[in-house]
Design an enzyme around this catalytic site. Structure first.
Site, PDB file in Angstrom:
ATOM      1  N   ALA A   1     -35.911 -21.316  17.631  1.00 15.28           N
ATOM      2  CA  ALA A   1     -36.033 -22.769  17.602  1.00 15.28           C
ATOM      3  C   ALA A   1     -35.616 -23.345  18.951  1.00 15.28           C
ATOM      4  O   ALA A   1     -34.584 -22.968  19.501  1.00 15.28           O
ATOM      5  CB  ALA A   1     -35.155 -23.344  16.491  1.00 15.28           C
TER       6      ALA A   1
ATOM      7  N   SER B   1     -31.507 -19.800  17.060  1.00 15.25           N
ATOM      8  CA  SER B   1     -31.525 -20.960  17.950  1.00 15.25           C
ATOM      9  C   SER B   1     -31.701 -20.528  19.389  1.00 15.25           C
ATOM     10  O   SER B   1     -31.337 -19.407  19.767  1.00 15.25           O
ATOM     11  CB  SER B   1     -30.210 -21.737  17.828  1.00 15.25           C
ATOM     12  OG  SER B   1     -29.150 -21.030  18.475  1.00 15.25           O
ATOM     13  N   ASP B   2     -32.282 -21.414  20.203  1.00 10.94           N
ATOM     14  CA  ASP B   2     -32.153 -21.214  21.642  1.00 10.94           C
ATOM     15  C   ASP B   2     -30.667 -21.312  21.975  1.00 10.94           C
ATOM     16  O   ASP B   2     -29.877 -21.908  21.232  1.00 10.94           O
ATOM     17  CB  ASP B   2     -32.972 -22.258  22.408  1.00 10.94           C
ATOM     18  CG  ASP B   2     -33.357 -21.781  23.800  1.00 10.94           C
ATOM     19  OD1 ASP B   2     -32.709 -20.839  24.319  1.00 10.94           O
ATOM     20  OD2 ASP B   2     -34.293 -22.337  24.391  1.00 10.94           O
ATOM     21  N   TRP B   3     -30.287 -20.766  23.106  1.00  8.38           N
ATOM     22  CA  TRP B   3     -28.868 -20.613  23.424  1.00  8.38           C
ATOM     23  C   TRP B   3     -28.232 -21.990  23.665  1.00  8.38           C
ATOM     24  O   TRP B   3     -28.559 -22.688  24.613  1.00  8.38           O
ATOM     25  CB  TRP B   3     -28.717 -19.704  24.627  1.00  8.38           C
ATOM     26  CG  TRP B   3     -28.488 -18.265  24.267  1.00  8.38           C
ATOM     27  CD1 TRP B   3     -27.497 -17.473  24.767  1.00  8.38           C
ATOM     28  CD2 TRP B   3     -29.214 -17.445  23.345  1.00  8.38           C
ATOM     29  NE1 TRP B   3     -27.569 -16.212  24.203  1.00  8.38           N
ATOM     30  CE2 TRP B   3     -28.609 -16.169  23.335  1.00  8.38           C
ATOM     31  CE3 TRP B   3     -30.310 -17.672  22.517  1.00  8.38           C
ATOM     32  CZ2 TRP B   3     -29.064 -15.123  22.531  1.00  8.38           C
ATOM     33  CZ3 TRP B   3     -30.769 -16.630  21.718  1.00  8.38           C
ATOM     34  CH2 TRP B   3     -30.148 -15.371  21.727  1.00  8.38           C
TER      35      TRP B   3
ATOM     36  N   ALA C   1     -28.541 -24.515  21.515  1.00  4.65           N
ATOM     37  CA  ALA C   1     -29.362 -25.580  20.934  1.00  4.65           C
ATOM     38  C   ALA C   1     -28.754 -26.148  19.652  1.00  4.65           C
ATOM     39  O   ALA C   1     -29.167 -27.212  19.202  1.00  4.65           O
ATOM     40  CB  ALA C   1     -30.776 -25.070  20.658  1.00  4.65           C
TER      41      ALA C   1
END
Length: 828
Positions: free
Chosen positions: A192, A224-226, A228
């Site tokens: 995401a 998640s993106d890091w 996010a």
């Protein structure tokens, strides 16, 4: 261990609700949590669209570097991309990596997108097909792939907070389509993105549940993106399964408390843990034994890098073949291929020739074991046959490059490189080591570390006013031979991790240096919360005279049998975290190409960029070859093309404008935090056709070393709605050399009851033929290419009636046209 639902539930029953919740955020930056009660070890993740970096930014830990994603899409060769995915998987397994954070499936919506090099294409169908091929290649070898960044994360400006407003049809038919293809290919993770869509951040967005997990049936992990995840309850109640990085995410203990308080249902957490356990079982990370030790990965206890085995010859050969397969011959006036037997002198011109840019900037970057420049490749190809003359030309616009090991020595040992020291608050040395260069993104942390110091003894080869710099955040200083050059406090203007940890801006000062007089350069930066630890020291000699450089290059070109001039972008022009503001290569590089072309009609311009750039001199040169960011074997692969050992196999995955102002979609700058996708369905070539504009080069364009005639298109008289359609196109090789042609099929729907593009890409097939030979390309047009999303019914529908099928060499060259009758679904 079995992976049945019953077995997963049995394991789940061993854990308390708190223990389950704690499994759902990271243990470290790149690792998930272990759970000894289940025999669950940590899962190791790594960035990896073009190479598998592993857990550390350390130039001593090298990684095979493939061509950029835009170059892979340009191959229009799914079998080759699948093989390259296998190479990445082998690299991941060597490094102990379980999960590869690739492929990137966002689209080239605007030519200004700063991360185009990491994305495949402007087109959802091509992106989906190439992305699915990479997924299959990676996962066939037991490494999990990750489709990212879900969804509409197509530009970099304000990417952490931008709210993309996109209508439902465009979202379904354009931006979600490549992710649907990845799920159909069995991708194990979906990431995401940072952005919001229609008012809700993606890590809490309902799109994670439907269509991803519901309609598509995705049973993997949504990560998640890091960084996010910025809140607890709304993201935990959504379809997000894993918050990265850890251990200080907004989940962890906060999520455990939310479950205990009833704010997040236990069933919701259980579903997330089941998905994580299912992934671990597939990876072989779930069993009865104790999890493997991984303490060395934790901050402050990093182990020294292990030596990497030499790159296998087959890996190098595959990466080299990919360079030629993705290189796009945009124009050729009888100059290419160059015949080595008729060459005595070749002029190779430009800074990018000697320092070819092999990869884009940002979190996807790796340290390759070697890099073959265009100059290296040409010299190797012509060794013993012709003389190669190199003229650097003007320095490209942009910041000074990081110190390289060839330009300085460690002041303590005298060996090439720099000296890295970690100091305490009183300036006492806690740790020291020699490093190869001045770009140190993760200096080793030791207890009590307060200051990072990088020192180097410069060995100037050019006298004059040098530009010296230090990049990072917080309090920094730079001194030369004990004399202060700059000092100050430079707080980060953003919390974008790509900027803070990978590409911090530099502060510069000037100093006069003399040849033969070494100078000691010392840079320091204090470590403070929120500023990361990336520290970069750079140095650039005086820039060559901008007026004299083209003249020198022209003289070399005039005295050569052929000239190869290489121009391109810089890391600060195409880089994660930033969108571009221009497509220009700059006045100095454009003047260089014009001067060389005027001096020698047999001039080949090689373009070293990851995305579109303006080529105002394209009609003045003998040939234009697009190299992309070609990876570690770039120079040799391009030499194969230049001298005819291989055909330029690439076709453009994105339409290239002659000028930025011509492009139908250029907006990447949000207004009041929102970025409207007002163009709807009309992205890429669709937008050009809608506005009746002619680009420099269409989507699908690319020349080989022979010529082709498209002779006949055969379409079935009718097809049922919801069925694939098989189209046959007969083509003939009309040239004097065997070659490969990419036959492309497009669709149109005259008189449609819903809004449509003028025409849109629907499928392709590649064929090979000898001179004079005719062959038939069989192109499967998937049923999805004919369907549209009905907003009112919230369902896919296919119009019946007359459709138009077009075939040719690009979106702008479709000489063959036939009609197709689509009838209602067959019954019985």
């Amino acid at each position: 261990m079995g992976t049945s639902d019953e077995e997963i539930d049995r394991l789940l029953g061993k854990l308390t609700p708190r223990a389950r919740a704690l499994l759902l955020d990271g243990a470290t930056t790149w690792r998930t949590r272990a759970e000894p009660a289940l025999g669950l070890r940590e899962l190791v993740m790594s960035d990896g669209p073009a190479g598998v970096r592993g857990e550390a930014w350390d130039e001593r830990i090298t990684s095979v570097l493939l061509p950029s994603a835009s170059a892979l899409a340009a191959t229009w060769d799914e079998d080759l991309v699948e093989s390259l995915g296998g190479l990445l998987a082998a690299e991941a397994r060597r490094k102990g990596v379980d999960v590869l954070l690739a492929p990137t499936l966002n689209l080239h919506r605007s030519p200004l997108g700063g991360r185009h090099f990491e994305c495949f294409s402007e087109d959802p169908e091509l992106t989906g097909r190439v992305g699915a091929a990479l997924v299959r290649g990676v996962q066939a070898h037991g490494v999990a792939a990750t489709a990212k960044h879900y969804v509409a994360n197509d530009s970099e400006t304000d990417r952490l907070t931008v709210d993309v407003r996109v209508d439902e049809r465009a979202l379904r038919e354009v931006y979600l389509a490549p992710f649907e293809a990845a799920v159909a290919a069995g991708v194990r993770l979906v990431m995401a993105g940072y952005n919001a869509v229609d008012g809700t951040t993606m890590t809490a967005n309902a799109l994670l549940s439907d269509p991803l997990k519901g309609e598509w049936g995705f049973d993997g992990v949504v990560v998640s993106d890091w960084g996010a995840v910025r809140s607890t309850e709304d993201t935990a109640r959504s379809g997000l399964d894993l918050a990265m990085p850890g251990p200080d995410s907004p989940w962890g203990e906060a999520l455990a408390r939310a479950v205990a308080d009833g704010a997040v249902p236990e069933d919701t957490v259980d579903d997330k843990v089941r998905r994580l356990l299912r992934l671990a079982a597939w990876l072989g990370a779930l069993g009865e034994g104790e999890p493997t030790a991984s303490g060395a990965a934790r901050a402050g206890t990093e182990a020294p890098p292990a030596p990497r085995p030499a790159v296998a010859p087959r890996e190098r050969a595959l990466a080299r073949r990919a360079v030629a397969a993705g290189s796009v011959l945009l124009a050729n006036r009888g100059v290419l291929p160059l015949d080595p037997g008729h060459l005595r002198t070749v002029a190779v011109i430009g800074a990018h020739a000697a320092r070819t840019r092999t990869q884009g900037g940002g979190s996807a970057g790796v340290f390759p074991p070697h890099e073959v420049s265009v100059l290296d490749g040409v010299r190797a190809a012509l060794r013993g046959r012709a003389r190669v003359v190199h003229v650097p030309g003007p320095r490209p616009d942009g910041p000074a490059p990081p110190l390289g090991h060839d330009a300085c020595t460690d002041p303590r040992s005298g060996l090439p490189g720099v000296l890295l020291r970690m100091l305490d608050a009183d300036g006492r040395e806690l740790y020291a080591e020699r490093r190869r260069g001045g770009r140190l993104l993760e200096p080793r942390l030791v207890p009590g570390a307060h200051t990072v110091e990088i020192s180097a003894r410069l060995r100037p080869r050019t006298a004059g006013r040098w530009t010296l710099g230090v990049a990072g955040f917080g309090r920094m200083s730079l001194a030369l031979d004990g004399r202060p050059l700059l000092a100050g406090d430079f707080p980060p203007p953003t919390d974008d991790p790509a900027v803070v940890h990978v590409n911090p801006p530099a502060q510069y000062a000037g100093a006069d240096l003399a040849v033969g007089q070494d100078a000691l350069l010392v840079a320091r930066r204090e470590l403070a919360p929120g500023t990361g630890r990336a520290t970069v020291v750079s140095a650039a000699p005086p820039a060559p005279d901008a007026a004299a450089s083209p003249a020198e290059a022209a003289r070399a070109a005039a005295g050569a049998d052929a000239a190869i001039v290489v121009v391109g972008t810089t890391e600060h022009g195409e880089c994660e975290g930033y969108d571009r503001t221009t497509l220009s290569l700059g006045a100095t590089q454009n003047a260089l190409v014009r001067a060389v072309a005027a001096a020698n009609p047999r001039t080949v311009a090689v373009v070293n960029s990851g995305g579109p750039v303006e080529l105002p001199w394209r009609d003045a040169v003998g040939a234009v070859l697009l190299a992309w960011f070609p990876g570690q074997e770039g120079g040799d692969g391009l030499a194969d093309v230049l001298f005819g050992r291989a055909e330029p196999g690439g076709r453009l995955p994105t339409t290239w404008p002659a000028a930025l102002a011509d492009a139908p979609v250029t907006r990447t700058l949000p207004a009041d935090g929102r970025l409207p996708y007002d163009e709807g369905l009309h992205v890429g070539h669709r937008g050009w056709l809608r506005h009746a504009r002619v680009p420099a080069y269409w989507f699908g364009h690319g020349l080989g070393y022979t010529t082709w005639a498209h002779e006949e298109l055969t379409v079935p008289p009718r097809a049922g709605a919801g069925e694939d359609v098989t189209v046959r196109v007969r083509v003939r090789n009309t040239g004097a050399r065997s070659g490969r042609e990419v036959v492309q099929v497009y669709l149109a729907r005259p008189g449609s009851a819903v809004e449509r593009p003028v025409r849109w890409f629907a499928g392709y097939a590649a064929v090979r033929a000898r001179p004079g030979e005719s062959v038939t390309a069989t192109v499967r047009v998937p049923a999805r290419a004919l369907r549209h999303w009905c907003v009112r019914e919230r369902a896919w529908r296919t119009e019946t009636g007359r459709w138009r099928v077009l075939a040719g060499r690009s979106a702008g060259e479709v000489p063959l046209v036939a009609d197709l009758e689509v009838v209602g679904p067959r019954t019985g």
